[in-house]
Design a protein around this motif. Structure first.
Motif, PDB file in Angstrom:
ATOM      1  N   LYS A  40       0.850  -1.195   0.000  1.00 53.18           N
ATOM      2  CA  LYS A  40       0.000   0.000   0.000  1.00 53.18           C
ATOM      3  C   LYS A  40       0.883   1.241   0.000  1.00 53.18           C
ATOM      4  O   LYS A  40       1.854   1.328   0.726  1.00 53.18           O
ATOM      5  N   TYR A  50       0.636   5.627  -0.129  1.00 56.74           N
ATOM      6  CA  TYR A  50      -0.229   6.795   0.033  1.00 56.74           C
ATOM      7  C   TYR A  50      -0.116   7.681  -1.200  1.00 56.74           C
ATOM      8  O   TYR A  50       0.946   8.225  -1.505  1.00 56.74           O
ATOM      9  N   PRO A  80      -3.182  10.081  -2.631  1.00 57.10           N
ATOM     10  CA  PRO A  80      -4.608  10.438  -2.664  1.00 57.10           C
ATOM     11  C   PRO A  80      -5.107  10.903  -4.033  1.00 57.10           C
ATOM     12  O   PRO A  80      -6.304  10.830  -4.311  1.00 57.10           O
ATOM     13  N   ALA A 118      -7.257   5.141  -5.591  1.00 58.71           N
ATOM     14  CA  ALA A 118      -7.019   5.335  -4.162  1.00 58.71           C
ATOM     15  C   ALA A 118      -8.297   5.047  -3.385  1.00 58.71           C
ATOM     16  O   ALA A 118      -9.405   5.330  -3.839  1.00 58.71           O
ATOM     17  N   ASP A 119      -8.120   4.465  -2.186  1.00 58.90           N
ATOM     18  CA  ASP A 119      -9.287   4.222  -1.335  1.00 58.90           C
ATOM     19  C   ASP A 119      -9.643   5.495  -0.574  1.00 58.90           C
ATOM     20  O   ASP A 119      -9.057   6.564  -0.805  1.00 58.90           O
ATOM     21  N   GLN A 120     -10.594   5.406   0.343  1.00 60.90           N
ATOM     22  CA  GLN A 120     -11.058   6.603   1.065  1.00 60.90           C
ATOM     23  C   GLN A 120      -9.973   7.223   1.934  1.00 60.90           C
ATOM     24  O   GLN A 120     -10.030   8.412   2.248  1.00 60.90           O
ATOM     25  N   ASP A 121      -8.946   6.444   2.315  1.00 63.53           N
ATOM     26  CA  ASP A 121      -7.827   6.969   3.099  1.00 63.53           C
ATOM     27  C   ASP A 121      -6.699   7.507   2.224  1.00 63.53           C
ATOM     28  O   ASP A 121      -5.705   8.011   2.745  1.00 63.53           O
ATOM     29  N   GLY A 122      -6.817   7.387   0.905  1.00 64.56           N
ATOM     30  CA  GLY A 122      -5.786   7.867  -0.011  1.00 64.56           C
ATOM     31  C   GLY A 122      -4.710   6.844  -0.326  1.00 64.56           C
ATOM     32  O   GLY A 122      -3.700   7.187  -0.927  1.00 64.56           O
ATOM     33  N   ASN A 123      -4.915   5.605   0.081  1.00 65.56           N
ATOM     34  CA  ASN A 123      -3.934   4.549  -0.169  1.00 65.56           C
ATOM     35  C   ASN A 123      -4.262   3.808  -1.464  1.00 65.56           C
ATOM     36  O   ASN A 123      -5.416   3.514  -1.755  1.00 65.56           O
ATOM     37  N   THR A 162      -3.417   0.307  -3.597  1.00 69.21           N
ATOM     38  CA  THR A 162      -2.930  -1.054  -3.408  1.00 69.21           C
ATOM     39  C   THR A 162      -2.181  -1.505  -4.646  1.00 69.21           C
ATOM     40  O   THR A 162      -2.712  -1.450  -5.752  1.00 69.21           O
TER      41      THR A 162
END
Length: 137
Positions: free
Chosen positions: A79, A81, A83, A88-93, A95
């Protein structure tokens, strides 16, 4: 007489598949999704070998090599970071695949050496066959 060539040729096919799988892993090291599914993350592929006792006649051609391509779901995904990335997921990460480039390059070198060893074994079998023909003639 051709047992050695049959065994080595099945090993060459298996090592070629291993090299193709490694090349695919290296190409997908920075891909944030699996191109085949478009949503799932890409997981590293691994080639495993075992004795092929089913397709070759053990009496006439010996036991060859059978391969299976498996997906490595045991190693955790990477993962990062970012954003601004579209995946990107809701946390800005984001995969990324569980691929270690050093490990892939070492595996590629090992597969290349195994391929060369099987070619040498085929050449030795051919030389022994030719020598046998010269002795008989």
């Amino acid at each position: 007489m051709f047992k050695g060539i049959d065994i080595s040729s099945s090993a060459l096919v298996a090592q070629r598949q291993r090299m193709n799988t490694i090349a695919g892993n290296i190409a997908a090291v920075n891909v944030s999704y699996d191109p085949a599914s478009d949503k799932e993350p890409y997981y590293r592929r691994i080639v495993t070998f075992q004795a092929d006792t089913e397709s070759l006649d053990q009496e006439k051609s010996g036991v060859g090599v059978q391969y299976h391509v498996k997906i490595d779901t045991d190693t955790p995904l990477r993962k990062t970071y970012d954003p601004g990335h579209p995946h990107a997921d809701q946390d800005g990460n984001v995969t990324y695949p569980n691929i270690d480039m050093v490990n892939e390059f070492v595996n590629a070198m090992e597969a290349g050496r195994s391929y060369e060893a099987n070619i040498s074994a085929m050449q030795m079998s051919k030389e022994m066959f030719n020598t046998s023909l010269r002795i008989l003639a």
